[in-house]
Write a protein that holds these residues in place. Structure first.
Motif, short mmCIF file in Angstrom:
data_model
loop_
_atom_site.label_atom_id
_atom_site.label_comp_id
_atom_site.label_asym_id
_atom_site.label_seq_id
_atom_site.Cartn_x
_atom_site.Cartn_y
_atom_site.Cartn_z
N ARG A 1 0.79 -1.23 0.00
CA ARG A 1 0.00 0.00 0.00
C ARG A 1 0.82 1.29 0.00
O ARG A 1 0.38 2.31 -0.54
CB ARG A 1 -0.91 0.02 1.23
CG ARG A 1 -1.99 -1.04 1.18
CD ARG A 1 -2.75 -1.10 2.50
NE ARG A 1 -3.85 -2.04 2.44
CZ ARG A 1 -5.05 -1.76 1.94
NH1 ARG A 1 -5.31 -0.56 1.47
NH2 ARG A 1 -5.99 -2.68 1.92
N ALA A 2 2.02 1.24 0.63
CA ALA A 2 2.78 2.49 0.80
C ALA A 2 3.08 3.19 -0.53
O ALA A 2 3.01 4.42 -0.59
CB ALA A 2 4.07 2.21 1.57
N GLU B 1 1.35 3.49 -3.13
CA GLU B 1 0.16 3.97 -3.86
C GLU B 1 0.07 5.50 -3.95
O GLU B 1 -0.32 6.04 -4.97
CB GLU B 1 -1.11 3.46 -3.19
CG GLU B 1 -1.38 1.98 -3.41
CD GLU B 1 -2.71 1.57 -2.81
OE1 GLU B 1 -3.13 2.18 -1.81
OE2 GLU B 1 -3.33 0.63 -3.35
N SER B 2 0.45 6.15 -2.85
CA SER B 2 0.21 7.59 -2.80
C SER B 2 1.36 8.41 -3.37
O SER B 2 1.27 9.63 -3.42
CB SER B 2 -0.06 8.00 -1.35
OG SER B 2 1.03 7.66 -0.54
N THR C 1 -6.15 1.28 -3.38
CA THR C 1 -7.03 2.18 -2.62
C THR C 1 -7.83 3.08 -3.56
O THR C 1 -8.97 3.44 -3.25
CB THR C 1 -6.18 3.03 -1.65
OG1 THR C 1 -5.41 2.14 -0.84
CG2 THR C 1 -7.04 3.89 -0.76
N THR D 1 -2.12 4.07 5.58
CA THR D 1 -2.00 4.89 4.37
C THR D 1 -3.31 5.21 3.68
O THR D 1 -3.38 6.15 2.89
CB THR D 1 -1.08 4.19 3.34
OG1 THR D 1 -1.53 2.85 3.16
CG2 THR D 1 0.37 4.17 3.81
N GLN E 1 -5.63 9.06 1.25
CA GLN E 1 -5.91 8.83 -0.18
C GLN E 1 -7.41 8.88 -0.45
O GLN E 1 -7.87 9.49 -1.42
CB GLN E 1 -5.38 7.48 -0.61
CG GLN E 1 -3.87 7.41 -0.71
CD GLN E 1 -3.46 6.06 -1.25
OE1 GLN E 1 -3.66 5.74 -2.40
NE2 GLN E 1 -2.88 5.25 -0.39
#
Lengths: 361, 461
Positions: free
Chosen positions: A111-112, A114-115, B378, B410, B414
């Motif tokens: 997940r890390a 993704e942003s 996400t 996280t 988002q």
């Protein structure tokens, strides 16, 4: 009088490993007369550098250093619950014009990034099945390698010939064997630095005389989460306390190396042999079930009967390793000291290691 | 002329129960007054406010008698299977075997709330080295140790791969403690490459066919394990029929949600809607009763809509809620502060969307499993929330952070950034522990600020 500049060998105590290595980042790897100049970055032990090199790229395994990565990259905002190692690796995806291969070996690593991803076309997510004792998972892992190959070709790489593949696999195998052979001849810090150098340049640096002193102090195993650049000081702290790391069993350490590649299997089907060597034998903590990790540990403890204890390190919020501590304490006969990484507890960490060594002396 | 309905405290319910009985209310075999559950230790009920209808009573009784019904089923010779983490897929497969009863031990994560920590499950988890840095689902590990709750299952089945680290680590400990687990892998759902054969999943996401084929092969391994336990091979016709039956349950829930979210007055309180949605993952261990409970709730909601009755005023702020609440009391709190639920993503939207009925049944289940909002990016989840928030005209978004959960490190910013940018509505992230009393002030203040901002936006428009 002008100061004389002394260049210390890679891995010499106190020398930042990453700064020593990053100057190597642009040097080409030469494989059978072909210079590989374009880097493909990765961090997981389940991404075979042989496969990246076979497609004409220079595999570069990241040893994360949050400060170095932060200058150009977008970083995941620091938040409660965020693993700093995953954040550092993700920051690599925040660089523009950089090809990065991520492996989903834990939820944070999944997940890390993704942003922070700047250009999704330059990021490849590889799924590593957590299940492993069934043919479906093996086949899926190999299909993921094939998919990675297709991606690398689309990014300008070349389809690997069998001859080239064999040559690269032999080269990496020889490098790993050389590192293992020299393992006892140098201090742990030097070993990890030489290993990092190997996984970033494809070559083993010469073993400098200054690093050859064989350790005679208390031998320990270092076990647990991935290490960041800042965490490598623990090797010095252990040595300063009168011990040394005889086995680096952290993620990315020798525990997560593939088994030796078999020449006959390589001749028959090199990709299949690569997939088997990596997927079936690395005893990673995320595997379900992870019994192979404990079999590896039992075997390591039996083989290295001189080991006196285990330093168990965990990154903040690393659930997968932290949950294993009670199980390790009951399954392994050696005394274990849990050392949480991160934070500013550098001095107290040294004191705890000293106290641990006093107890097991 | 609309009527504002009043929720009942537990004491109020005692009187209501007597009145309904005098009026001839008929109850199922697990029926009875709600107060009896407090005697079993479910003391949080004394702090909650409830829907006063017989339909809601039946819902609560179905939920709170699950452990007894599981013990009864065990005594009657049915095989108890603990399905874990996937939230909605494996129970469908298990229900195709008549002598197997699946349930989610994961549900123990609400036990510290419902029992207000009286059972000390979290303390037991602490002693096992699973401390507060892990998600409250650690209570499940302790429940296996104390063995005072659900019966220990004959077989545990857990998804691995693209799942929360907390859960995976805790179940690995269970495995080591002598509760063998059958693991199956769910890959991170990825975007198909150009020219790659792909399939649209329930809910709208797209996945490569290769991933669906892999998951179907993993489900085949699960089916083999279930067959061995049941002593009979999987009957694919029976599985197809089970999927069709479960789709009818899912359609009831979709209808219930739509009616509640779109009504001018909320015809079902947020708390009861949350519980009703939970039924979709494993039917509270009783598929037939789940069908009946949902039918009752739908009839009650229809009646209230037709007579313009509801629990919130017409000017209540329409809130979209993301993630389940560890402390159920927060659902009451939202309404008491002037909000109402208009859209939810409790982490299992894939268990509410109907399963495709055209493909072979294992492939259909694989599609459903890959539609899980927690196994994909996400941004996929954000797009689904965005779509639903538009449909239900949400005016504010609450992201409920689960303490210690790996995905919460996280995902919050988002999700919030996407919704804020697209809809321009206020968003907040609040962390809710199993008992929120100690944080009551700060949580209340955050919710008040959110609702006030949304109200101000409404005036500006």
């Amino acid at each position: 009088m002008a100061k004389k500049t002394v260049t210390l060998p890679i891995g010499w105590r106190g020398q930042p490993v990453a700064s020593a290595l990053q100057q190597k980042e642009q040097e080409p790897i030469n494989i059978k007369g072909h210079n590989l100049t374009k880097n493909v970055y990765y961090a997981s032990s389940f991404v075979p550098p042989e496969w990246i090199a076979a497609h004409g790229f220079r595999p570069y395994r990241i040893l994360p250093d949050g400060h170095a990565a932060s200058t150009e990259a977008i970083r995941v905002p620091e938040r409660e619950g965020l693993c700093p190692y995953a954040a550092d690796i993700a920051a690599q995806a925040g660089h523009k014009n950089q090809i990065m291969v991520f492996a989903n070996t834990c939820d944070q690593m999944r997940r890390a990034p993704e942003s922070v991803i700047q250009d999704p076309s330059r990021t490849f997510f590889m799924h590593i099945p957590a299940t492993w004792n069934n043919p479906e998972a093996e086949t899926y892992y190999q299909s993921e390698l094939t998919r990675l190959g297709g991606y690398l070709e689309a990014m300008g790489g070349s389809a690997p010939s069998k001859e080239n593949m064999l040559s690269i696999m032999q080269r990496y195998e020889a490098g790993r064997q050389e590192l293992l052979a020299s393992r006892k001849s140098c201090c742990a810090r030097a070993h990890i630095a030489r290993t990092s150098h190997f996984y970033q340049t494809g070559t083993c640096p010469p073993l400098h005389n200054a690093l050859r002193s064989a350790p005679t102090s208390t031998p320990l195993m270092l076990l647990g989460s991935h290490l960041r650049q800042a965490d490598l000081a623990i090797f010095d702290q252990i040595e300063n306390a009168g011990a040394h790391v005889a086995i680096d069993a952290t993620d990315g350490g020798e525990r997560e190396w593939p088994r030796a590649l078999q020449p006959q299997n390589m001749q028959t089907d090199p990709l299949h042999e690569l997939a088997q060597a990596y997927f079936l034998t690395i005893p990673a903590v995320f595997r379900r079930p992870n019994d192979a990790l404990y079999q590896w540990l039992q075997q390591a403890v039996e083989t290295h009967s001189h080991l006196r204890g285990i330093i168990f390190v965990t990154q903040p919020w690393c659930d997968l390793w932290k949950a294993e501590l009670p199980r390790l304490q009951s399954a392994i006969s050696l005394p274990i000291l849990h050392v949480p990484l991160g934070g500013g507890a550098h001095e107290s960490r040294a004191t705890r290691i000293e106290a641990f060594l006093e107890m097991i002396a | 002329m609309s009527t504002l309905l009043q929720k009942l405290t537990l004491d109020d319910w005692n009187e209501q129960y007597a009145t309904l009985h005098q009026q001839g209310m008929k109850e199922p075999f697990y029926g009875g007054p709600l107060c009896r559950h407090v005697l079993d230790g479910d003391t949080r009920l004394e702090k909650l406010e409830f829907d006063p209808s017989p339909a809601a009573l039946r819902l609560w009784n179905l939920l709170l008698t699950e452990e007894q019904r599981l013990h009864t089923a065990r005594r009657q010779g049915r095989h108890i299977v603990g399905t874990m983490k996937d939230l909605g897929t494996i129970p469908v497969l298990a229900h195709a075997f008549p002598n197997i009863l699946p349930f989610y031990p994961d549900g123990a994560w609400w036990t510290p709330c419902i029992m207000e920590m009286n059972d000390a499950l979290l303390h037991v988890a602490d002693r096992l080295g699973i401390d507060e840095t892990f998600c409250p689902v650690r209570a499940m590990l302790a429940a296996f140790v104390t063995q005072k709750h659900f019966p220990i299952p004959d077989l545990l089945i857990c998804s691995a791969g693209a799942v929360c680290d907390d859960f995976s680590a805790i179940v690995q400990r269970l495995h080591d403690m002598g509760h063998p687990v059958h693991w199956w892998d769910i890959p991170h759902r990825r975007e198909p490459a150009p020219n790659e054969v792909s399939v649209q999943l329930p809910g709208g996401c797209i996945a490569p066919q290769t991933q669906i084929t892999f998951v179907a092969s993993e489900l085949k391994r699960v089916a083999d394990a279930l067959s061995e336990l049941a002593g009979t091979p999987l009957d694919l016709n029976q599985l197809t029929a089970t999927i069709q039956r479960i789709n009818k349950v899912r359609k009831r829930l979709l209808s219930l949600r739509e009616k509640v979210f779109l009504a001018s007055h909320s015809p079902l309180p947020a708390l009861e809607l949350h519980i009703a949605e939970m039924l979709s993952i494993h039917f509270c261990s009783d598929l037939t009763e789940t069908e009946a409970v949902l039918d009752d709730l739908l009839a009650e909601v229809d009646r209230r809509i037709n007579t313009q009755q509801g629990f919130t005023s017409t000017d209540a702020i329409r809130v979209f809620w993301v993630n389940p609440v560890a402390d159920l009391r927060l659902m009451n709190r939202l309404e008491n502060l002037g909000g109402r639920l208009c859209g939810t993503d409790f982490m299992f939207t894939h268990a509410i969307d109907p399963i495709p009925e055209s493909p072979p049944p294992l492939e259909a289940l694989a599609q459903s499993a890959l539609a899980d909002p927690m196994v994909g990016p996400t941004q996929d989840r954000a797009r689904r929330i965005l779509r639903d928030a538009r449909t239900f005209a949400a005016e504010a978004l609450v992201i409920c952070r689960i303490p210690g959960a790996s995905h919460c490190a996280t995902e919050g910013p988002q999700l919030a950034d996407t919704i804020r940018a697209e809809l321009g509505i206020p968003c907040i992230e609040i962390e809710v522990p199993p008992i929120e009393d100690a944080l009551d002030g700060s949580i209340r203040t955050k919710l008040e600020a959110l609702l006030e901002t949304a109200r101000s936006n409404r005036r500006d428009r």
